[in-house]
Design a protein around this motif. Structure first.
Motif, PDB file in Angstrom:
ATOM      1  N   GLN A  56       0.835  -1.205   0.000  1.00 25.60           N
ATOM      2  CA  GLN A  56       0.000   0.000   0.000  1.00 25.60           C
ATOM      3  C   GLN A  56       0.867   1.253   0.000  1.00 25.60           C
ATOM      4  OE1 GLN A  56      -3.675  -0.064   0.100  1.00 25.60           O
ATOM      5  NE2 GLN A  56      -3.188   1.965  -0.717  1.00 25.60           N
ATOM      6  N   ASP A  60       0.704   4.053  -2.952  1.00 28.01           N
ATOM      7  CA  ASP A  60       0.363   5.453  -2.704  1.00 28.01           C
ATOM      8  C   ASP A  60       1.493   6.395  -3.084  1.00 28.01           C
ATOM      9  OD1 ASP A  60      -2.133   4.727  -1.732  1.00 28.01           O
ATOM     10  OD2 ASP A  60      -1.473   4.674   0.362  1.00 28.01           O
ATOM     11  N   ARG A  64       0.070   5.615  -7.530  1.00 30.25           N
ATOM     12  CA  ARG A  64      -1.068   6.552  -7.618  1.00 30.25           C
ATOM     13  C   ARG A  64      -0.680   7.794  -8.411  1.00 30.25           C
ATOM     14  NH1 ARG A  64      -5.797   6.032  -5.090  1.00 30.25           N
ATOM     15  NH2 ARG A  64      -6.129   8.275  -5.232  1.00 30.25           N
TER      16      ARG A  64
END
Length: 273
Positions: A56, A60, A64
């Motif tokens: 994660q 991010d 992203r």
């Protein structure tokens, strides 16, 4: 890990959109993307979810921004006026394309290479440069190579670039390496410049004209108001807009509209030839 992406997002269209030259599809439906020293394997799952090979934190921090996921492309496409029938058609065909936020050095080099080359030919040159001068990484049973940094290309000469099928672009690549290593072109520092000054700074590299500079501004620095015009886009402007450039009317989304034009041209070559 799974991530949820509620906005328009299509891996195949992104990989085929002519922005990046190292994205590949695998037989199981997974796509592989490489940026810097990061490698991502991503596969579509049900209900707007995607299986990704990273944590994660890395998603991010790296991916992203790379996929421009803070921008709402559904809203941007919906705002295209009905009177612009061609762009509405192109946006529908290209729904799911994102403006990738790529490494400025790799983007500069790859778009110097891109001049007068087909996408498969560009991919071939980029892979040869990576294999010969990049860093080997071992991931998911594959041995891959990162795109070489300017420092790794310090001693690469024109003949070496020609051996990698770069052709007449070889001296342009040498100049780009020299400018970055000498500090005459600081790719991080120029990120603070407004669009016109950023493009002017990029045009200071030998062989970089307004089209390549706009590509780097759009695909590396996220300058979505920049809309590169190549041969395909120029044909559409002539055929559909009577020679009048339509991108100015779209302001900060002009580069996104350009990508819809380009994808439509590539996927409907018989119409735009």
């Amino acid at each position: 890990m799974e991530v949820h992406i509620p906005d328009l997002f299509d891996l195949k269209k992104i990989a085929d959109s002519g922005q990046c030259f190292r994205a590949v599809s695998r037989p199981d439906g997974t796509y592989r993307f490489i940026t810097g020293d990061q490698v991502l394997y991503i596969q579509k799952a049900p209900d707007g979810c995607y299986r990704v090979s990273c944590s994660q934190e890395v998603w991010d921090r790296v991916w992203r921004p790379y996929f421009d996921l803070e921008r709402n492309y559904r809203e941007i496409s919906a705002a295209i006026p009905e009177k612009d029938a061609f762009l509405r058609r192109a946006a529908q065909a290209g729904a799911g394309i994102r403006i990738l936020r790529q490494d400025p050095w790799e983007t500069l080099v790859t778009f110097i290479i891109s001049q007068r080359k087909s996408i498969p030919a560009i991919r071939s040159v980029v892979e040869m440069l990576s294999e010969r001068y990049g860093t080997a990484v071992h991931v998911s049973g594959e041995t891959l190579h990162t795109f070489p940094t300017a420092a790794q290309m310090r001693d690469v000469g024109e003949e070496d670039y020609i051996a990698c099928k770069a052709g007449y672009r070889a001296p342009y690549l040498c100049d780009a390496v020299e400018q970055v290593l000498s500090g005459r072109l600081d790719l991080e520092k120029i990120s603070a410049l407004p669009d016109d000054q950023l493009i002017a700074a990029l045009e200071g590299v030998r062989g970089v004209g307004v089209k390549v500079a706009n590509c780097v501004a759009l695909f590396a620095y996220g300058r979505a108001a920049c809309a590169p015009v190549d041969t395909w886009i120029r044909k559409i402007i002539q055929q559909e807009y009577r020679g009048r450039n339509p991108f100015d009317r779209y302001g900060a989304a002009a580069g996104i509209m350009q990508q819809y034009f380009f994808y439509y041209a590539q996927s409907h070559k018989a119409e735009t030839a």
